[in-house]
Write an enzyme that holds these catalytic residues in place. Sequence first.
Site, PDB file in Angstrom:
ATOM      1  N   ASP A 203      26.775  -8.104  91.643  1.00 31.32           N
ATOM      2  CA  ASP A 203      25.956  -8.018  92.857  1.00 31.32           C
ATOM      3  C   ASP A 203      26.643  -8.676  94.048  1.00 31.32           C
ATOM      4  O   ASP A 203      27.620  -9.428  93.894  1.00 31.32           O
ATOM      5  CB  ASP A 203      24.602  -8.699  92.627  1.00 31.32           C
TER       6      ASP A 203
ATOM      7  N   TYR B  16      29.627 -15.217  81.524  1.00 39.40           N
ATOM      8  CA  TYR B  16      29.140 -15.536  82.854  1.00 39.40           C
ATOM      9  C   TYR B  16      28.906 -17.037  82.957  1.00 39.40           C
ATOM     10  O   TYR B  16      28.501 -17.676  81.981  1.00 39.40           O
ATOM     11  CB  TYR B  16      27.815 -14.823  83.146  1.00 39.40           C
TER      12      TYR B  16
END
Length: 290
Positions: free
Chosen positions: A56, A109
């Site tokens: 994103d 992540y």
Amino acid sequence: MKRTALKIGYIGTNFHGFQRQPDLRTVEEELIYHLRKLNYIDDLKKSRFRIAGRTDAGVHSLGNVISFQSEKDIRINEINNSLPDDIQILASAPVRYAFKPRYAQMRQYRYVLFQDLDIDKLKQCAEVFKGTHNFTNFTKRFQKTTTRTIEDIKITKADLTDYHKKEFPNLHDTLSPIFVDIYGESFLWNMVRKMMRVFVDVATDKMSLDEVEKLLNPAEGEPRANIKVMEADYLILMDIQYDGIKFRYDDYACERFKRDLVDSLSDLQKRYAVRESMIKSLNELHNLDE
């Protein structure tokens, strides 16, 4: 025609995400433009240009992956010299013709938390998330399957003060973030950032572990929970790994990207100093009025 996979590092701050969008600056658009400019690729379909993940807007990376085939030998530093400083290729690997980077063995992540949070409660929350669950409450999109497996979650309190005292002696000594590293084969859109909202709520006693369990095992027909996403700026795609593929990191490219990161830290320090001086002046003016 040789097929190559490249591992990409980028600072996501000034990008509207990874995926191409009309009239917006994205990581994918920059990569394609410069690969075309240097004659590594021409037609995307013929070069079989593929990407591993669509991060994103604001999300950073040290390990996103693209692949393509080219008649030209890949020269990482030639491409990096053409790319803007906030995108750099860090590693490469030869891959088979049928390689598709989206099918990874493991993704990592990292979310960076700056609040003063209870580490033990964060670790208890992590235990609930580990394993295979229905993550329908942790994404905005309706997908064929929302079942995902979290292989591991590691939580560490990072002491960066020694580094900052050396590189930036005027920076506050209180910088001690919490790293939450999450490992899994694949993730849903917004999944990690929604998970982090739950982690923070648990650590601040706004949510119980029983409530977390219910979010991961929603009853059939139950309305989707409204979990607010955490900020994208503190999320990093650290790495993507593939079975049988070993990436070779380029020492010069990594050192160059590290220098760019240090330069951006120096700029942030200057901005911090300006704002700190304004706060100090306002406090002095307020005291004078009293």
